[in-house]
Design a protein around this motif. Sequence first.
Motif, PDB file in Angstrom:
ATOM      1  N   ALA A  22      -4.799   3.716   1.221  1.00  0.00           N
ATOM      2  CA  ALA A  22      -4.281   3.079   2.435  1.00  0.00           C
ATOM      3  C   ALA A  22      -2.816   2.723   2.215  1.00  0.00           C
ATOM      4  CB  ALA A  22      -5.097   1.830   2.768  1.00  0.00           C
ATOM      5  N   GLU A  23      -1.951   3.459   2.881  1.00  0.00           N
ATOM      6  CA  GLU A  23      -0.509   3.261   2.728  1.00  0.00           C
ATOM      7  C   GLU A  23       0.024   2.289   3.767  1.00  0.00           C
ATOM      8  OE1 GLU A  23       3.624   5.890   2.613  1.00  0.00           O
ATOM      9  OE2 GLU A  23       1.745   6.862   3.148  1.00  0.00           O
ATOM     10  N   GLY A  24       0.988   1.453   3.356  1.00  0.00           N
ATOM     11  CA  GLY A  24       1.697   0.584   4.277  1.00  0.00           C
ATOM     12  C   GLY A  24       0.991  -0.700   4.645  1.00  0.00           C
ATOM     13  N   VAL A  25       0.008  -1.124   3.870  1.00  0.00           N
ATOM     14  CA  VAL A  25      -0.681  -2.390   4.150  1.00  0.00           C
ATOM     15  C   VAL A  25       0.110  -3.522   3.499  1.00  0.00           C
ATOM     16  CG1 VAL A  25      -2.811  -3.722   3.880  1.00  0.00           C
ATOM     17  CG2 VAL A  25      -2.922  -1.244   4.245  1.00  0.00           C
ATOM     18  N   ALA A  26       0.512  -4.489   4.302  1.00  0.00           N
ATOM     19  CA  ALA A  26       1.235  -5.647   3.783  1.00  0.00           C
ATOM     20  C   ALA A  26       0.273  -6.556   3.028  1.00  0.00           C
ATOM     21  CB  ALA A  26       1.893  -6.415   4.923  1.00  0.00           C
ATOM     22  N   ILE A  27       0.737  -7.036   1.884  1.00  0.00           N
ATOM     23  CA  ILE A  27      -0.066  -7.923   1.040  1.00  0.00           C
ATOM     24  C   ILE A  27       0.793  -9.112   0.663  1.00  0.00           C
ATOM     25  CG2 ILE A  27      -1.314  -8.144  -1.145  1.00  0.00           C
ATOM     26  CD1 ILE A  27      -1.650  -5.072  -1.062  1.00  0.00           C
ATOM     27  N   SER A  28       0.220 -10.313   0.781  1.00  0.00           N
ATOM     28  CA  SER A  28       0.931 -11.493   0.313  1.00  0.00           C
ATOM     29  C   SER A  28       0.125 -12.155  -0.803  1.00  0.00           C
ATOM     30  CB  SER A  28       1.202 -12.477   1.454  1.00  0.00           C
ATOM     31  OG  SER A  28       0.008 -12.873   2.075  1.00  0.00           O
ATOM     32  N   LEU A  29       0.841 -12.780  -1.720  1.00  0.00           N
ATOM     33  CA  LEU A  29       0.258 -13.390  -2.904  1.00  0.00           C
ATOM     34  C   LEU A  29       0.549 -14.879  -2.908  1.00  0.00           C
ATOM     35  CD1 LEU A  29      -0.990 -12.965  -5.820  1.00  0.00           C
ATOM     36  CD2 LEU A  29       1.374 -12.728  -6.597  1.00  0.00           C
ATOM     37  N   SER A  30      -0.488 -15.677  -3.108  1.00  0.00           N
ATOM     38  CA  SER A  30      -0.355 -17.129  -3.218  1.00  0.00           C
ATOM     39  C   SER A  30      -1.075 -17.583  -4.476  1.00  0.00           C
ATOM     40  CB  SER A  30      -0.964 -17.835  -2.007  1.00  0.00           C
ATOM     41  OG  SER A  30      -0.343 -17.429  -0.815  1.00  0.00           O
ATOM     42  N   ALA A  31      -0.677 -18.737  -5.004  1.00  0.00           N
ATOM     43  CA  ALA A  31      -1.304 -19.268  -6.210  1.00  0.00           C
ATOM     44  C   ALA A  31      -1.397 -20.786  -6.114  1.00  0.00           C
ATOM     45  CB  ALA A  31      -0.495 -18.870  -7.442  1.00  0.00           C
ATOM     46  N   LEU A  68      -5.009 -13.156  -2.559  1.00  0.00           N
ATOM     47  CA  LEU A  68      -4.368 -11.967  -2.012  1.00  0.00           C
ATOM     48  C   LEU A  68      -4.757 -11.865  -0.549  1.00  0.00           C
ATOM     49  CD1 LEU A  68      -5.123  -9.368  -4.837  1.00  0.00           C
ATOM     50  CD2 LEU A  68      -2.862 -10.265  -4.217  1.00  0.00           C
ATOM     51  N   ASP A  69      -3.768 -11.781   0.333  1.00  0.00           N
ATOM     52  CA  ASP A  69      -4.010 -11.624   1.769  1.00  0.00           C
ATOM     53  C   ASP A  69      -3.562 -10.226   2.179  1.00  0.00           C
ATOM     54  OD1 ASP A  69      -4.987 -14.249   2.708  1.00  0.00           O
ATOM     55  OD2 ASP A  69      -3.073 -14.946   1.897  1.00  0.00           O
ATOM     56  N   PHE A  70      -4.516  -9.426   2.641  1.00  0.00           N
ATOM     57  CA  PHE A  70      -4.264  -8.061   3.074  1.00  0.00           C
ATOM     58  C   PHE A  70      -4.206  -8.033   4.594  1.00  0.00           C
ATOM     59  CE2 PHE A  70      -6.586  -7.974  -0.892  1.00  0.00           C
ATOM     60  CZ  PHE A  70      -5.976  -6.996  -1.649  1.00  0.00           C
ATOM     61  N   GLU A  71      -3.102  -7.586   5.172  1.00  0.00           N
ATOM     62  CA  GLU A  71      -2.939  -7.508   6.622  1.00  0.00           C
ATOM     63  C   GLU A  71      -3.470  -6.156   7.098  1.00  0.00           C
ATOM     64  OE1 GLU A  71      -2.089 -10.109   8.390  1.00  0.00           O
ATOM     65  OE2 GLU A  71      -1.791 -11.261   6.549  1.00  0.00           O
ATOM     66  N   THR A  72      -4.746  -6.081   7.383  1.00  0.00           N
ATOM     67  CA  THR A  72      -5.400  -4.805   7.675  1.00  0.00           C
ATOM     68  C   THR A  72      -5.305  -4.379   9.140  1.00  0.00           C
ATOM     69  OG1 THR A  72      -7.497  -5.973   7.898  1.00  0.00           O
ATOM     70  CG2 THR A  72      -6.992  -5.019   5.747  1.00  0.00           C
ATOM     71  N   GLU A  73      -5.070  -5.308  10.036  1.00  0.00           N
ATOM     72  CA  GLU A  73      -5.047  -4.967  11.461  1.00  0.00           C
ATOM     73  C   GLU A  73      -3.984  -3.927  11.788  1.00  0.00           C
ATOM     74  OE1 GLU A  73      -5.668  -7.168  15.640  1.00  0.00           O
ATOM     75  OE2 GLU A  73      -4.269  -8.156  14.279  1.00  0.00           O
ATOM     76  N   ALA A  74      -2.774  -4.132  11.307  1.00  0.00           N
ATOM     77  CA  ALA A  74      -1.695  -3.182  11.599  1.00  0.00           C
ATOM     78  C   ALA A  74      -2.010  -1.803  11.023  1.00  0.00           C
ATOM     79  CB  ALA A  74      -0.372  -3.697  11.043  1.00  0.00           C
TER      80      ALA A  74
END
Length: 134
Positions: A22-31, A68-74
Amino acid sequence: MSTETTASVSTHILDTSIGRPAEGVAISLSARSGSGARWVALGGSATDADGRCKDLPALPEGTTHVRLDFETEAYFTGSDHTVKQAEAQQDAPRVRDSGAFFPEVAITFAVVPGEHYHVPLLLNPFGYSVYRGS
């Protein structure tokens, strides 16, 4: 930061509905450092053509939990070819009038210093799975 005093994280995404990364999926990282501590956003990236996210930020010392938050909708609503390929291969409902069934996927896990955590996401329009990889 020493790798002995911090953990490290990597991830990749495979779209199992088409058998491709899956190309182009935005991912954000929090800790955070402890169950009661506040989440601190560290930054993010996006998956490359191989579905990998190679440039996630380093974790700060004292990190005990990672999200890890994956923005899958877009990915699903913007990849018309992906949706059509997936629907052609399965008996899924043809119309998803709300867009992606899972507009985002949030994965939270515990870490210990000195360990590397590879957390792959296996994704399709109507489900997902994660595991600790190697």
